[in-house]
Write an enzyme that holds these catalytic residues in place. Structure first.
Site, PDB file in Angstrom:
ATOM      1  N   CYS A 161     105.570 -30.976  51.298  1.00 30.56           N
ATOM      2  CA  CYS A 161     105.557 -31.468  49.913  1.00 30.56           C
ATOM      3  C   CYS A 161     106.896 -32.088  49.513  1.00 30.56           C
ATOM      4  O   CYS A 161     106.993 -32.685  48.443  1.00 30.56           O
ATOM      5  CB  CYS A 161     105.184 -30.331  48.996  1.00 30.56           C
ATOM      6  SG  CYS A 161     103.759 -29.424  49.635  1.00 30.56           S
TER       7      CYS A 161
ATOM      8  N   HIS B 263     107.898 -29.981  42.096  1.00 27.96           N
ATOM      9  CA  HIS B 263     106.678 -29.923  42.901  1.00 27.96           C
ATOM     10  C   HIS B 263     105.725 -28.899  42.274  1.00 27.96           C
ATOM     11  O   HIS B 263     106.157 -27.860  41.780  1.00 27.96           O
ATOM     12  CB  HIS B 263     107.032 -29.521  44.333  1.00 27.96           C
ATOM     13  CG  HIS B 263     105.827 -29.349  45.187  1.00 27.96           C
ATOM     14  ND1 HIS B 263     104.882 -30.339  45.310  1.00 27.96           N
ATOM     15  CD2 HIS B 263     105.383 -28.295  45.931  1.00 27.96           C
ATOM     16  CE1 HIS B 263     103.921 -29.909  46.107  1.00 27.96           C
ATOM     17  NE2 HIS B 263     104.194 -28.676  46.491  1.00 27.96           N
TER      18      HIS B 263
ATOM     19  N   ASN C 158      97.941 -28.223  44.257  1.00 29.65           N
ATOM     20  CA  ASN C 158      99.061 -28.741  45.039  1.00 29.65           C
ATOM     21  C   ASN C 158      98.582 -29.963  45.833  1.00 29.65           C
ATOM     22  O   ASN C 158      97.727 -29.823  46.708  1.00 29.65           O
ATOM     23  CB  ASN C 158      99.529 -27.623  45.973  1.00 29.65           C
ATOM     24  CG  ASN C 158     100.705 -28.007  46.826  1.00 29.65           C
ATOM     25  OD1 ASN C 158     101.090 -29.178  46.891  1.00 29.65           O
ATOM     26  ND2 ASN C 158     101.277 -27.025  47.501  1.00 29.65           N
TER      27      ASN C 158
END
Ligand code: UT7
Length: 325
Positions: A112, A252, A282
């Site tokens: 990520c 994030h 996510n």
């Protein structure tokens, strides 16, 4: 100085709620909401793959910048879930958009944190004279991880985000970025199979490794909070600005509790931290550029604002970037 000239984002239409998951796995809306703060996420349609999502976000970013594909000089694409293992998805984006024979490369496997790493690299390329670089973060995670494993499946979704980077003045100057890696923590977040150590084959299929995401959730959680808070402060120090000047931190979006812990550690109020994890879960390296596009579109940031992006991911990688709108 490198500047963002246009923003783009895209998520597929299909919404999968926590209740949908509960009909399929031994889980509940209550557990997912409490532990992760996620309510729903998007799944790519059966006929969509990574390239399709990347193209949607890229076209929006180009239109926002007032540029044509022919104006692009380079493409970098961050993903852990590429269209193919080879060639790079960025090459496919180049052809599908109708660009010239410009260089392209994927920044793969940085989890990520990939988009912030890509942005950092692209900003340095702009500094060497490259005019326009398309920087993409994209994932179709739901196709490459097990949908039978409740400990990971419910956390992820699909999506894409993109920016066009070039010479300022643009919409937001990239004041600076920091990145870091701790390879000793590579084992806390990794795919069990697919590379040369443990290739996809009958054995990996038989023993359940085929699409198993290995994740030590608690260690990832602790590292994420520490690294995103530290990186945010480090990037501000690097560019000579202070936290009190920051309008919005866009972290994030893996888990609402991680986001809250970062805000707490930084000592900033909720309204200065962007949150959309409840809507999309996510979405890997697409998370930060998608949230950035959404925040700009919603008027959460605009001219004069200082914004900090920060992310962490498999590697273990982390990074932060400071943007002056
Ligand atoms: O981009 C990076 C991606 N990864 C992350 O960011 C992960 C970071 N870590 C986290 O977000 C959290 O650690 C999780 C949300 C993954 C897990 O939360 P937790 O509070 O650390 O829970 P846990 O792992 O300690 O699990 C608690 C219990 C376990 O049962 P037992 O052993 O206590 O009986 C799990 O089996 O919850 C169980 N569990 C579930 N129950 C219902 C795990 N997943 C689920 C589920 N539904 N989906």
């Amino acid at each position: 100085m490198a500047a963002i000239l246009g923003f783009g984002g895209y998520v597929p239409e299909r919404i999968v709620t926590n209740d949908d998951w509960a009909t399929r796995l031994d889980t509940s809306d209550e557990w997912i909401t409490q532990r992760a703060g996620i309510k729903r996420r998007r799944f790519a349609a059966e006929d969509q793959a990574t390239l399709d999502l990347a193209l949607e976000a890229s076209r929006k970013a180009l239109a926002d910048a007032g540029l044509e594909p022919a104006d692009l000089d380079e493409i970098v694409l961050a993903t852990d879930t590429p269209e193919y293992l080879t060639p790079d998805t960025a090459a496919l984006v180049q052809h599908s958009l109708g660009c010239r024979n410009i260089p392209t490369y994927d920044l793969g496997g940085s989890g990520c944190a990939g988009f912030i790493q890509a942005l950092d690299v692209a900003a340095s390329r702009v500094a060497t004279g490259v005019r326009h670089i398309l920087v993409i973060g994209v994932e179709v995670i739901t196709r490459l991880i097990s949908l039978e494993d409740r400990t990971t499946a419910v956390l992820f979704g699909d999506g894409a985000g993109a920016v066009v980077l070039g010479h300022g003045p643009g919409r937001a100057e990239v004041l600076g970025a920091v990145s870091g890696t701790d390879g000793s923590a590579a084992g806390i977040l990794t795919l069990a199979a697919g590379g040369t150590r443990n290739p996809f084959n009958e054995r990996t299929l038989a023993n359940g490794d085929f699409n198993r995401l290995v994740m030590d959730g608690k260690k990832v959680f602790t590292e994420a909070v520490k690294r995103m808070s530290e990186a945010s402060m480090q990037v501000l120090e690097k560019v000579g600005r202070s936290l009190s000047e920051v309008k919005l931190v866009i972290p994030h979006q893996a888990n609402r509790r991680i986001i809250d812990a970062v805000a707490h550690r930084l000592g900033i109020a909720e309204d200065r931290v962007y949150v959309n994890v409840h809507e999309y879960g996510n979405i890997g390296s697409a998370t930060v550029p998608f949230a950035l596009w959404e925040a700009v579109g919603a008027g959460r940031v605009g001219a004069g604002d200082l914004v900090v992006l920060t992310a962490f991911g498999a590697g273990f990688h982390w990074g932060a970037a400071a943007l002056q709108f």
